[in-house]
Design an enzyme around this catalytic site. Sequence first.
Site, PDB file in Angstrom:
ATOM      1  N   GLU A 117       0.814  -1.074   0.190  1.00  0.00           N
ATOM      2  CA  GLU A 117      -0.016  -0.007  -0.024  1.00  0.00           C
ATOM      3  C   GLU A 117       0.901   1.230  -0.012  1.00  0.00           C
ATOM      4  OE1 GLU A 117      -3.513   1.680   2.748  1.00  0.00           O
ATOM      5  OE2 GLU A 117      -2.537   0.038   3.440  1.00  0.00           O
TER       6      GLU A 117
ATOM      7  N   LYS B  70      -9.295   2.294  -2.269  1.00  0.00           N
ATOM      8  CA  LYS B  70      -9.593   1.777  -1.143  1.00  0.00           C
ATOM      9  C   LYS B  70     -11.068   2.020  -0.564  1.00  0.00           C
ATOM     10  CE  LYS B  70      -7.302   1.139   3.492  1.00  0.00           C
ATOM     11  NZ  LYS B  70      -6.271   1.280   4.292  1.00  0.00           N
TER      12      LYS B  70
ATOM     13  N   CYS C 276      -5.494  -3.432   2.367  1.00  0.00           N
ATOM     14  CA  CYS C 276      -5.209  -3.261   3.730  1.00  0.00           C
ATOM     15  C   CYS C 276      -6.594  -3.581   4.722  1.00  0.00           C
ATOM     16  CB  CYS C 276      -4.604  -2.062   4.291  1.00  0.00           C
ATOM     17  SG  CYS C 276      -3.859  -2.211   5.826  1.00  0.00           S
TER      18      CYS C 276
END
Length: 298
Positions: free
Chosen positions: A56, A127, A160
């Site tokens: 990330e 995300k 994540c």
Amino acid sequence: MELLQRNPRGHGLNGPVLACVQMEPRVGEKHGNVVRSIEYIEEAAKNGASLVVLPELTNTGYVFADREEAFSLAEDLPTGETAQAWADVAQRLGVHIVAGIAEREGKRLYNSAIFVGPSGLVGIYRKLHLWDHEHLFFESGNRGVPVFDTPLGRISIAICYDGWFPEVYRLAAAQGADIVCVPTNWVPMRGQSADRPAMATTLTMAAAHSNGLIVACANRIGTERGQPFIGQSLIVSGDGSPLAGPASHDQEEILYAAIDLLRTRSGRTLNAFNHVLRDRRTDVYDTMLGTGWPSSRS
């Protein structure tokens, strides 16, 4: 470049090879981060990788001082210099790359991942679930859970904290995904003992098993502005068992695993009666979780 290579040159691996790069980006050092990421991509390709996953926010680092710093480091996609550098190396080496990147769109910022291949841009993911201080810098993702058709299989992306939400993996699986690539910056979880498996790895294995997906998580290491990161990158098969990793807590390394689509797809049949996706009770709950998206192959 000192790297621990887990199964270099794909020893014993049949078919296309997937690699997860565990490295230590440094906040604000964008040029150096990109140069080092390309060295790792080259190393992975030399050892047979066809698909390479980076952490990330690989190009920028993670712990921004403020939104102004985040904005100054972000780029327009897919035209930004980092995106172009990764696209160039993908074309030169004939590989696919999924990498975390800070994306700028007008005045908005996204914690994104770019997916490039030998023919150029494959897609962009933003995300969906922001963690902690990310809310101060980024907008929540607005592109859903796309699944991209590639010669290596149908590939989706999560980042994540998205992995804490089973809906992300379910929506990928319901659209026929074979692989979910996860650029990540896992941190220690409050209340979890350091001598026990990381919650992130447990959640990853559970999601892979319950959806019949290969899940490839590339985490970072190091401490950045006081925030430690836990490493432990891993690649998990569709039955939930690790194919490679978990990696170390504190070393830069590359994990390798075979992409076996036949095993992944056939493994969703658990026995003569049960199939992990076809057994869903879509008379009780909506097959696409109320998104209104059309379902695909499962």
